[in-house]
Design an enzyme around this catalytic site. Sequence first.
Site, mmCIF file in Angstrom:
data_model
loop_
_atom_site.group_PDB
_atom_site.id
_atom_site.type_symbol
_atom_site.label_atom_id
_atom_site.label_comp_id
_atom_site.label_asym_id
_atom_site.label_seq_id
_atom_site.Cartn_x
_atom_site.Cartn_y
_atom_site.Cartn_z
ATOM 1 N N GLN A 1 5.112 6.904 10.626
ATOM 2 C CA GLN A 1 4.506 7.068 9.312
ATOM 3 C C GLN A 1 5.421 6.618 8.173
ATOM 4 O O GLN A 1 6.610 6.964 8.127
ATOM 5 C CB GLN A 1 4.079 8.533 9.108
ATOM 6 C CG GLN A 1 2.986 8.939 10.080
ATOM 7 C CD GLN A 1 2.452 10.347 9.880
ATOM 8 O OE1 GLN A 1 2.216 11.048 10.872
ATOM 9 N NE2 GLN A 1 2.252 10.793 8.656
ATOM 10 N N HIS B 1 0.993 3.195 7.882
ATOM 11 C CA HIS B 1 1.280 3.997 9.069
ATOM 12 C C HIS B 1 0.878 3.215 10.336
ATOM 13 O O HIS B 1 -0.157 2.532 10.347
ATOM 14 C CB HIS B 1 0.445 5.280 9.081
ATOM 15 C CG HIS B 1 0.842 6.314 8.060
ATOM 16 N ND1 HIS B 1 1.938 6.207 7.244
ATOM 17 C CD2 HIS B 1 0.265 7.504 7.760
ATOM 18 C CE1 HIS B 1 2.023 7.283 6.476
ATOM 19 N NE2 HIS B 1 1.019 8.089 6.760
ATOM 20 N N CYS C 1 -4.061 11.236 6.206
ATOM 21 C CA CYS C 1 -3.988 9.776 6.333
ATOM 22 C C CYS C 1 -3.899 9.299 7.786
ATOM 23 O O CYS C 1 -4.586 8.354 8.186
ATOM 24 C CB CYS C 1 -2.813 9.253 5.519
ATOM 25 S SG CYS C 1 -1.311 10.220 5.738
ATOM 26 N N GLY D 1 0.506 9.250 -9.932
ATOM 27 C CA GLY D 1 1.083 9.244 -8.589
ATOM 28 C C GLY D 1 0.713 7.990 -7.814
ATOM 29 O O GLY D 1 -0.075 7.153 -8.274
ATOM 30 N N GLN E 1 -1.511 3.412 4.361
ATOM 31 C CA GLN E 1 -1.666 4.854 4.129
ATOM 32 C C GLN E 1 -2.213 5.162 2.743
ATOM 33 O O GLN E 1 -3.030 6.065 2.576
ATOM 34 C CB GLN E 1 -0.303 5.542 4.333
ATOM 35 C CG GLN E 1 -0.296 7.035 4.189
ATOM 36 C CD GLN E 1 -0.009 7.503 2.776
ATOM 37 O OE1 GLN E 1 0.676 6.834 2.011
ATOM 38 N NE2 GLN E 1 -0.534 8.659 2.419
ATOM 39 N N VAL F 1 -1.090 7.590 -5.040
ATOM 40 C CA VAL F 1 -2.513 7.499 -4.684
ATOM 41 C C VAL F 1 -3.366 7.363 -5.947
ATOM 42 O O VAL F 1 -4.315 6.584 -5.996
ATOM 43 C CB VAL F 1 -2.949 8.723 -3.838
ATOM 44 C CG1 VAL F 1 -4.450 8.723 -3.605
ATOM 45 C CG2 VAL F 1 -2.210 8.722 -2.509
HETATM 46 P P1 A2P Z 1 3.453 13.624 -12.871
HETATM 47 O O1 A2P Z 1 3.745 12.164 -12.669
HETATM 48 O O2 A2P Z 1 3.147 13.958 -14.306
HETATM 49 O O3 A2P Z 1 4.465 14.523 -12.238
HETATM 50 P P2 A2P Z 1 3.033 11.391 -5.946
HETATM 51 O O4 A2P Z 1 2.173 11.864 -4.798
HETATM 52 O O5 A2P Z 1 3.153 9.912 -6.013
HETATM 53 O O6 A2P Z 1 4.359 12.095 -5.939
HETATM 54 O O7 A2P Z 1 2.273 11.849 -7.290
HETATM 55 C C1 A2P Z 1 1.944 13.179 -7.576
HETATM 56 C C2 A2P Z 1 0.958 13.227 -8.735
HETATM 57 O O8 A2P Z 1 0.637 14.607 -8.969
HETATM 58 C C3 A2P Z 1 1.531 12.696 -10.042
HETATM 59 O O9 A2P Z 1 0.511 12.079 -10.779
HETATM 60 C C4 A2P Z 1 1.990 13.983 -10.715
HETATM 61 O O10 A2P Z 1 2.051 13.906 -12.123
HETATM 62 C C5 A2P Z 1 0.867 14.909 -10.328
HETATM 63 N N1 A2P Z 1 1.281 16.298 -10.523
HETATM 64 C C6 A2P Z 1 2.359 16.920 -10.004
HETATM 65 N N2 A2P Z 1 2.430 18.199 -10.457
HETATM 66 C C7 A2P Z 1 1.366 18.369 -11.290
HETATM 67 C C8 A2P Z 1 0.887 19.462 -12.073
HETATM 68 N N3 A2P Z 1 1.513 20.642 -12.115
HETATM 69 N N4 A2P Z 1 -0.256 19.263 -12.821
HETATM 70 C C9 A2P Z 1 -0.887 18.080 -12.786
HETATM 71 N N5 A2P Z 1 -0.477 17.011 -12.069
HETATM 72 C C10 A2P Z 1 0.635 17.146 -11.325
#
Ligand code: A2P
Length: 345
Positions: A162, A249, A134, A14, A324, A16
């Site tokens: 934001q 932000h 944030c 993701g 942020q 962050v």
């Molecule tokens: P994934 O890329 O495999 O979906 P962002 O805030 O940028 O949208 O990122 C969200 C983060 O949370 C990503 O790394 C995403 O992984 C992870 N994530 C979302 N759902 C799950 C889950 N069920 N189990 C583990 N990680 C998750």
Amino acid sequence: MSRLYNIAIVGASGAVGEELFRVLEEQNFPVGDILPLASARSAGSTIEFKGKNYTVEELTEDVFEGRDIDIAFFSAGGSISAKYAKYAVEAGAVVIDNTSHFRMDPNVPLVVPEVNPQDIASWRETGIIANPNCSTIQMVLALKPLYNLYGDIKRVDVSTYQATSGAGKTGMQELVQQMQDFFAFKLDQSKKKAFTHQIALNVIPQIDKPMPNGYTKEEMKMTNETAKIMGANIPVSATCVRVPVLRSHSEAVTVRFADSVEVDVEKVRAALNAFDDVEVMDDLEHSIYPMPTISTDTDITFVGRVRKDIFEDNVLHMWVVADQVRVGAATNAVRIAQKWIELEG
Ligand code: A2P
């Protein structure tokens, strides 16, 4: 040699999560092993850290077992933290949680290390330290030096501007896609995922869900979290607005001190500048003030447009801008980990 710490990052793919790797590397954090975790969608992909590749694994209940993780950063959303943080704690890690899930739990410290580092000491109660919202982080970084200077803060009114990064990668991608589609004359309103309304060329006066009192959940986070972090009953009324900016932000903040206070703008600037990780950028004559283009990719909370109210001597206005993804999330989380090491390491 001082010891190294094994790190897990939940939400490694993701916005962050990716920034956490960058900040750990830049800060030369004493990293031993790295365990990047995400959903099954990303399992098997690799991330690079200090020239070495690590394979992303799927987050499961038993993935922490026997991995000797010291610090687990969670950045995958509240429901994921709610379900999985306890497994990391049971396996012996301290969890630094970027979501809102544990923030208002009275047994979980909610920490901005420059403001309330002492609160980290209670981490053992649950094994979890919460990273604040944030918008709250950058606001309390500007409020704390003023609190130190003038004492009691009677009231804060804040309007936020934001960035889309607050909604993760999907949020940023949605802004870019809509801008491209707009200029190609093919903007399709039905494609929205991150935001309820079009974000390109628009501003949306709602972040997070509605609350019964007419505020949004994001606005109430600023109210409740500020009081917990500052350890003082500071009334905060917020209006949180999503704007078509990628990842910093901005906030227009009005602070009311006790009636006896006469705001001295020069003293305020000096107090802000003297505070860790805060920098004043304030020369209106020369059009110098913080903006998202300036703060993005930095670890500084910038303050400008500092001025005394036209009508009341005990009221101050300022403009606070910070990245942020970094100050509001990854950098604050790494700073918490550094303080935790100082305390417990
Ligand atoms: P994934 O890329 O495999 O979906 P962002 O805030 O940028 O949208 O990122 C969200 C983060 O949370 C990503 O790394 C995403 O992984 C992870 N994530 C979302 N759902 C799950 C889950 N069920 N189990 C583990 N990680 C998750």
